[in-house]
Design a protein around this motif. Sequence first.
Motif, PDB file in Angstrom:
ATOM      1  N   VAL A 169       0.838  -1.204   0.000  1.00  0.00           N
ATOM      2  CA  VAL A 169       0.000   0.000   0.000  1.00  0.00           C
ATOM      3  C   VAL A 169       0.876   1.259   0.000  1.00  0.00           C
ATOM      4  O   VAL A 169       0.605   2.219  -0.737  1.00  0.00           O
ATOM      5  N   LEU A 170       1.929   1.268   0.824  1.00  0.00           N
ATOM      6  CA  LEU A 170       2.797   2.446   0.919  1.00  0.00           C
ATOM      7  C   LEU A 170       3.469   2.740  -0.422  1.00  0.00           C
ATOM      8  O   LEU A 170       3.542   3.893  -0.861  1.00  0.00           O
ATOM      9  N   ARG A 171       3.908   1.686  -1.074  1.00  0.00           N
ATOM     10  CA  ARG A 171       4.614   1.874  -2.340  1.00  0.00           C
ATOM     11  C   ARG A 171       3.682   2.364  -3.431  1.00  0.00           C
ATOM     12  O   ARG A 171       4.033   3.254  -4.219  1.00  0.00           O
ATOM     13  N   HIS A 172       2.461   1.824  -3.492  1.00  0.00           N
ATOM     14  CA  HIS A 172       1.567   2.173  -4.591  1.00  0.00           C
ATOM     15  C   HIS A 172       0.706   3.394  -4.295  1.00  0.00           C
ATOM     16  O   HIS A 172       0.108   3.961  -5.222  1.00  0.00           O
ATOM     17  N   ALA A 173       0.643   3.822  -3.045  1.00  0.00           N
ATOM     18  CA  ALA A 173      -0.095   5.045  -2.739  1.00  0.00           C
ATOM     19  C   ALA A 173       0.694   6.289  -3.097  1.00  0.00           C
ATOM     20  O   ALA A 173       0.140   7.390  -3.156  1.00  0.00           O
ATOM     21  N   GLY A 174       1.974   6.137  -3.354  1.00  0.00           N
ATOM     22  CA  GLY A 174       2.798   7.253  -3.784  1.00  0.00           C
ATOM     23  C   GLY A 174       2.840   8.358  -2.753  1.00  0.00           C
ATOM     24  O   GLY A 174       3.113   8.133  -1.569  1.00  0.00           O
ATOM     25  N   THR A 175       2.495   9.579  -3.210  1.00  0.00           N
ATOM     26  CA  THR A 175       2.566  10.750  -2.323  1.00  0.00           C
ATOM     27  C   THR A 175       1.287  10.936  -1.512  1.00  0.00           C
ATOM     28  O   THR A 175       1.154  11.934  -0.803  1.00  0.00           O
ATOM     29  N   GLY A 176       0.375   9.983  -1.603  1.00  0.00           N
ATOM     30  CA  GLY A 176      -0.893  10.146  -0.904  1.00  0.00           C
ATOM     31  C   GLY A 176      -0.835   9.814   0.571  1.00  0.00           C
ATOM     32  O   GLY A 176      -1.792  10.132   1.296  1.00  0.00           O
ATOM     33  N   VAL A 177       0.237   9.184   1.054  1.00  0.00           N
ATOM     34  CA  VAL A 177       0.298   8.802   2.458  1.00  0.00           C
ATOM     35  C   VAL A 177       1.731   8.956   2.974  1.00  0.00           C
ATOM     36  O   VAL A 177       2.698   8.738   2.242  1.00  0.00           O
ATOM     37  N   ARG A 178       1.843   9.392   4.203  1.00  0.00           N
ATOM     38  CA  ARG A 178       3.117   9.437   4.907  1.00  0.00           C
ATOM     39  C   ARG A 178       2.969   8.533   6.123  1.00  0.00           C
ATOM     40  O   ARG A 178       2.153   8.799   7.011  1.00  0.00           O
ATOM     41  N   LEU A 179       3.758   7.465   6.169  1.00  0.00           N
ATOM     42  CA  LEU A 179       3.638   6.468   7.228  1.00  0.00           C
ATOM     43  C   LEU A 179       4.720   6.682   8.271  1.00  0.00           C
ATOM     44  O   LEU A 179       5.912   6.751   7.946  1.00  0.00           O
ATOM     45  N   VAL A 180       4.337   6.792   9.553  1.00  0.00           N
ATOM     46  CA  VAL A 180       5.268   6.949  10.676  1.00  0.00           C
ATOM     47  C   VAL A 180       5.144   5.715  11.560  1.00  0.00           C
ATOM     48  O   VAL A 180       4.063   5.441  12.098  1.00  0.00           O
ATOM     49  N   LEU A 181       6.234   4.972  11.695  1.00  0.00           N
ATOM     50  CA  LEU A 181       6.249   3.771  12.532  1.00  0.00           C
ATOM     51  C   LEU A 181       7.008   4.058  13.817  1.00  0.00           C
ATOM     52  O   LEU A 181       8.163   4.510  13.786  1.00  0.00           O
ATOM     53  N   VAL A 182       6.363   3.785  14.951  1.00  0.00           N
ATOM     54  CA  VAL A 182       6.998   3.930  16.262  1.00  0.00           C
ATOM     55  C   VAL A 182       7.229   2.525  16.796  1.00  0.00           C
ATOM     56  O   VAL A 182       6.274   1.768  17.015  1.00  0.00           O
ATOM     57  N   THR A 183       8.508   2.155  17.007  1.00  0.00           N
ATOM     58  CA  THR A 183       8.808   0.748  17.252  1.00  0.00           C
ATOM     59  C   THR A 183      10.016   0.589  18.147  1.00  0.00           C
ATOM     60  O   THR A 183      10.919   1.434  18.173  1.00  0.00           O
ATOM     61  N   ARG A 184      10.024  -0.509  18.892  1.00  0.00           N
ATOM     62  CA  ARG A 184      11.197  -0.851  19.705  1.00  0.00           C
ATOM     63  C   ARG A 184      12.235  -1.619  18.892  1.00  0.00           C
ATOM     64  O   ARG A 184      13.405  -1.659  19.265  1.00  0.00           O
ATOM     65  N   THR A 185      11.799  -2.272  17.846  1.00  0.00           N
ATOM     66  CA  THR A 185      12.687  -3.158  17.081  1.00  0.00           C
ATOM     67  C   THR A 185      12.769  -2.674  15.645  1.00  0.00           C
ATOM     68  O   THR A 185      12.010  -1.805  15.206  1.00  0.00           O
ATOM     69  N   GLU A 186      13.685  -3.250  14.914  1.00  0.00           N
ATOM     70  CA  GLU A 186      13.786  -2.982  13.484  1.00  0.00           C
ATOM     71  C   GLU A 186      12.486  -3.432  12.824  1.00  0.00           C
ATOM     72  O   GLU A 186      12.089  -4.587  12.940  1.00  0.00           O
ATOM     73  N   PRO A 187      11.774  -2.543  12.145  1.00  0.00           N
ATOM     74  CA  PRO A 187      10.458  -2.910  11.602  1.00  0.00           C
ATOM     75  C   PRO A 187      10.561  -3.932  10.476  1.00  0.00           C
ATOM     76  O   PRO A 187      11.558  -3.983   9.737  1.00  0.00           O
ATOM     77  N   LEU A 188       9.523  -4.764  10.396  1.00  0.00           N
ATOM     78  CA  LEU A 188       9.444  -5.752   9.311  1.00  0.00           C
ATOM     79  C   LEU A 188       9.038  -5.047   8.030  1.00  0.00           C
ATOM     80  O   LEU A 188       7.883  -5.061   7.605  1.00  0.00           O
ATOM     81  N   LEU A 189       9.983  -4.396   7.398  1.00  0.00           N
ATOM     82  CA  LEU A 189       9.808  -3.720   6.116  1.00  0.00           C
ATOM     83  C   LEU A 189      11.147  -3.778   5.391  1.00  0.00           C
ATOM     84  O   LEU A 189      12.200  -3.846   6.035  1.00  0.00           O
ATOM     85  N   PRO A 190      11.133  -3.726   4.087  1.00  0.00           N
ATOM     86  CA  PRO A 190      12.416  -3.722   3.345  1.00  0.00           C
ATOM     87  C   PRO A 190      13.107  -2.362   3.455  1.00  0.00           C
ATOM     88  O   PRO A 190      13.185  -1.608   2.470  1.00  0.00           O
ATOM     89  N   LEU A 191      13.596  -2.050   4.663  1.00  0.00           N
ATOM     90  CA  LEU A 191      14.176  -0.726   4.876  1.00  0.00           C
ATOM     91  C   LEU A 191      15.381  -0.459   3.988  1.00  0.00           C
ATOM     92  O   LEU A 191      15.672   0.695   3.655  1.00  0.00           O
ATOM     93  N   HIS A 192      16.080  -1.507   3.599  1.00  0.00           N
ATOM     94  CA  HIS A 192      17.277  -1.291   2.790  1.00  0.00           C
ATOM     95  C   HIS A 192      16.933  -0.596   1.481  1.00  0.00           C
ATOM     96  O   HIS A 192      17.701   0.231   0.987  1.00  0.00           O
ATOM     97  N   ARG A 193      15.746  -0.929   0.919  1.00  0.00           N
ATOM     98  CA  ARG A 193      15.357  -0.276  -0.327  1.00  0.00           C
ATOM     99  C   ARG A 193      15.026   1.193  -0.105  1.00  0.00           C
ATOM    100  O   ARG A 193      15.411   2.058  -0.894  1.00  0.00           O
ATOM    101  N   TYR A 194      14.333   1.483   0.997  1.00  0.00           N
ATOM    102  CA  TYR A 194      13.985   2.870   1.296  1.00  0.00           C
ATOM    103  C   TYR A 194      15.236   3.689   1.610  1.00  0.00           C
ATOM    104  O   TYR A 194      15.349   4.860   1.233  1.00  0.00           O
ATOM    105  N   ARG A 195      16.175   3.062   2.331  1.00  0.00           N
ATOM    106  CA  ARG A 195      17.407   3.787   2.648  1.00  0.00           C
ATOM    107  C   ARG A 195      18.203   4.078   1.392  1.00  0.00           C
ATOM    108  O   ARG A 195      18.751   5.174   1.222  1.00  0.00           O
ATOM    109  N   ALA A 196      18.300   3.087   0.515  1.00  0.00           N
ATOM    110  CA  ALA A 196      19.052   3.281  -0.728  1.00  0.00           C
ATOM    111  C   ALA A 196      18.441   4.387  -1.572  1.00  0.00           C
ATOM    112  O   ALA A 196      19.160   5.133  -2.254  1.00  0.00           O
TER     113      ALA A 196
END
Length: 942
Positions: A169-196
């Motif tokens: 959903v985040l990838r295909h919603a484009g600029t329509g959504v800004r997602l903020v995750l508050v977490t104690r652990t490394e989130p289950l998301l492909p963060l490496h792609r977002y960081r790159a």
Amino acid sequence: MVVTTMGVPDETGADPHGPADPCGDPFLRTRFAIPALPATHLRRDRLLGHLDAAPRTPLTVVGGAAGAGKTLLVADWAATRGTPVAWLTAQMADKGHGTFWAYLLQALRLAGVTLSAEVGLPAEAGRVDDALLTRLAVELGARAAPVTAVIDEYDRVTDPEIADQLEFVLRHAGTGVRLVLVTRTEPLLPLHRYRAAGAVTEIRNDELAFTPEEAGDLLALHGLRLPPDEIGALLARTRGWAAGLRLSALAAQGERDPRSYLKEFEADRTTIGDYLIAEVLKRQRAETQDLLLRISVLDRFGPALADALTGRADAELILTALHRENAFVEDLGYSWFRLHPLFREILRAHLRARHPGLETELHRRAAAWLRRHGPLGETLEHAAAAGDREAAAGALVGDLALGELLTGPRAEPLAALFCAMGSEPRTPATDLVRAARALSLGDLDRALPHLERATRELEDVATRPVQGPDGPGREQHRERGDPGEVAAARLGCALLQVLAARLAGSPSRAEAAARRAEELTREVPGRLLDRHPELTALLRAHLGAARLWAGRFTQARAALTAVTDHGRTTPAASAQVRAPEPASPVGTRTPAAPGRPSTAQVGEECLAHLALLDHLDGRPGRAERKALAALAAADHTDPSVLPGVGPAALVLAAVATERDELDRAEALLDAPPDAADARQPVRDPVARALHTLVTARLLLARGDTEGALEAADRTVAAEEPSPWAEAHAALVAAGAHLADGRPELAVKLLTDLPGEDPLCLVGAAQAELAAGRPAHARDLLARLRPQSAPGPLIAVRSALVRAELAGAEGDREARRRFVAQALREARRDRLRRPFKEAGPWLRPLLATPALRPLAEGWLLPGAGSPDGTAAVPEPPPVIEELSGRERDVLVRLAEMMSTEEIAADLFVSVNTVKTHLKSAYRKLGVNRRHDAVHRARELGLL
């Protein structure tokens, strides 16, 4: 913030009039509520500014440990935004995909996001249609303004399928959504792609930690105002952890003395302990809890060390997971970790309560592992904590670190560590440690039994017959355990034998022990020698001191100079891969003498002994410079602060006596011992003899001939006599007899000495002249060995005796020439005593026009003052006395030396010279170099 009201929740938090989740249960409105901020919440603008940059990226991750302030930070930020924020606390994430998405869709609707009926709601708790996710992404992507969605406690999302769906959903919603995750652990998301792609904003644990300024402001909100150093101490203990600071502040509010409470509180007896146990420890599996409790005895740890304490082999996976989960396990790099200080305190308290007696065993296991794989300091700490003196002594001696008990920044902590342990057992290593401690205090009687027993046992090990396949073989080396460690023990034993021989005044035994040490260095692994340069430095220093006592000055200078020259560089580090050494010394968490190498203290002692050699060679200027350098290296930056009675101070006192600065010499002799210069063992014969001689020389200069004779007659206990100590004692006694009109006794004292010390020959010649035997005096002077450049003191005294001899023979021109020569030689070093002790014949001669200019300003007062003629206005007095170092700078200023040359000559920095110059200018009431020199000469300071 815009929030759509959908009914009034009941006491359970459910909305009775709103829609239901896939199970038909009403939504819990508390899952959508932005947390309220406490009254003592501190707004942290630096982090809010970071979050303000979040709309530039589709994903923001705020990750940190429990109580790090993540949720309150994002809640504060959400409350300040002018656009709606959809807030979801993901406590239902374990109830299935459908339930999670139903709650997230409800959060969006409550934030004012209009979703078509086609999007719908998940029909089942355990699944969600791909079509729903596709339609949701399309509708969000079509929005003119993006919606901000916050998912708090995202670490509860442990199902990879939910994470994949959210990322879709985040990838295909484009600029329509800004997602903020508050977490104690490394989130289950492909963060490496977002960081790159630069598409993620991250705020991590380190950034969430409170700064000193923020901590001070937070405490002030609780009515507590602390000075910066106390805030720093609290931050060091809490690592800036938000919950720790808040809970500490709240607890301190109820105390009579909040500041003392914040310094001394026991974490396990506070709400901090309850918080960490509930939020961190009890959330872990039993195996992880057991690991955490056991590693709480360690300051730092790696997987292998942790496995040694648990007896398992799963520490690497557990520690990596704990760090990734922000579970108060900090990564130090190179596969080394440490626990948060407060968490460690609480775990250790629980370890003692749950497993009484286990802590000692864990320290013993840690010491055993570290002795093979870790740094010595930590090995000793754990052995000491286990009360295992044998292990601690074995580690110290086997690592070739015995010298660290005698010198260097860890000497005092090590002495305290071993002093706190019991008197048993008795092994070669423990005997060597006991002997080293006793020798470091100069207690030869207590040290020798331990040293002799260790020597016998180590030699027995080294020469025991080896049982070969064909029966007993010839005697050869066989070590118990690690051969390198036993060789290190024998080398450490040889070091102590050299020191013991030095303290006993036995240069021959010191030489024999030094030869054994030289042979043993070939058997010791090179990595140990590289790691402990202080051992080689100590061997050379003690051997140099023993040679000095024996009067073998050239050999002594070679040994001592080897230390001072090599002390300027540090040996290459060992190539062996070991745990990185801790910054703190043994037994303390504060570094001792940071930046000072382990050989620095030995170098200072050697420099002081080199100063003594220059003094005995009749070179007071050189002696003074080296003595001052030794004191400066020992942190005596201001010579006006009188040092203790160590060898450097004694040399300065001897020089001051020859300059007729008797008050200064007496002050140097009477100064209380100082830690930086009183490290010499009290039984060191060199220091004791020098103290006796300088005392006697000073008494003689004061005119106390009886006291001088008594002091010179004091015997320094030593197995072998020192030729220079005997010669100089005889020289003082001869001077006293001469002053009392007994030249025959003076002659006998000096001519009966073995060898031909130049000063003694000159003194004997002076005594012969006083006895009326000029021919004998000339013969004695003829026996002076030709020297290309004799020391100034020797040159001055011999020139004055030659002048007196020339006068006795009626050669006035030769007498004037020799006195002029003496004046020129003495002027640079301001040697006044030889002229005052030359006899009454000299004073009228100094007043003659030919010689007076050479004596004015340093030996005689200004022009015309001795006879009262040609009255010259007396210069105004100095407002404040010049320090010794200021006078030294002025002397070199008068010699036209540049600031850089003065700095090099005095072994200080250019800035230090400039500081002394400014102070001297102020005291002299001048502003320029030339005026300072002129004024100092007027006052008789030069």
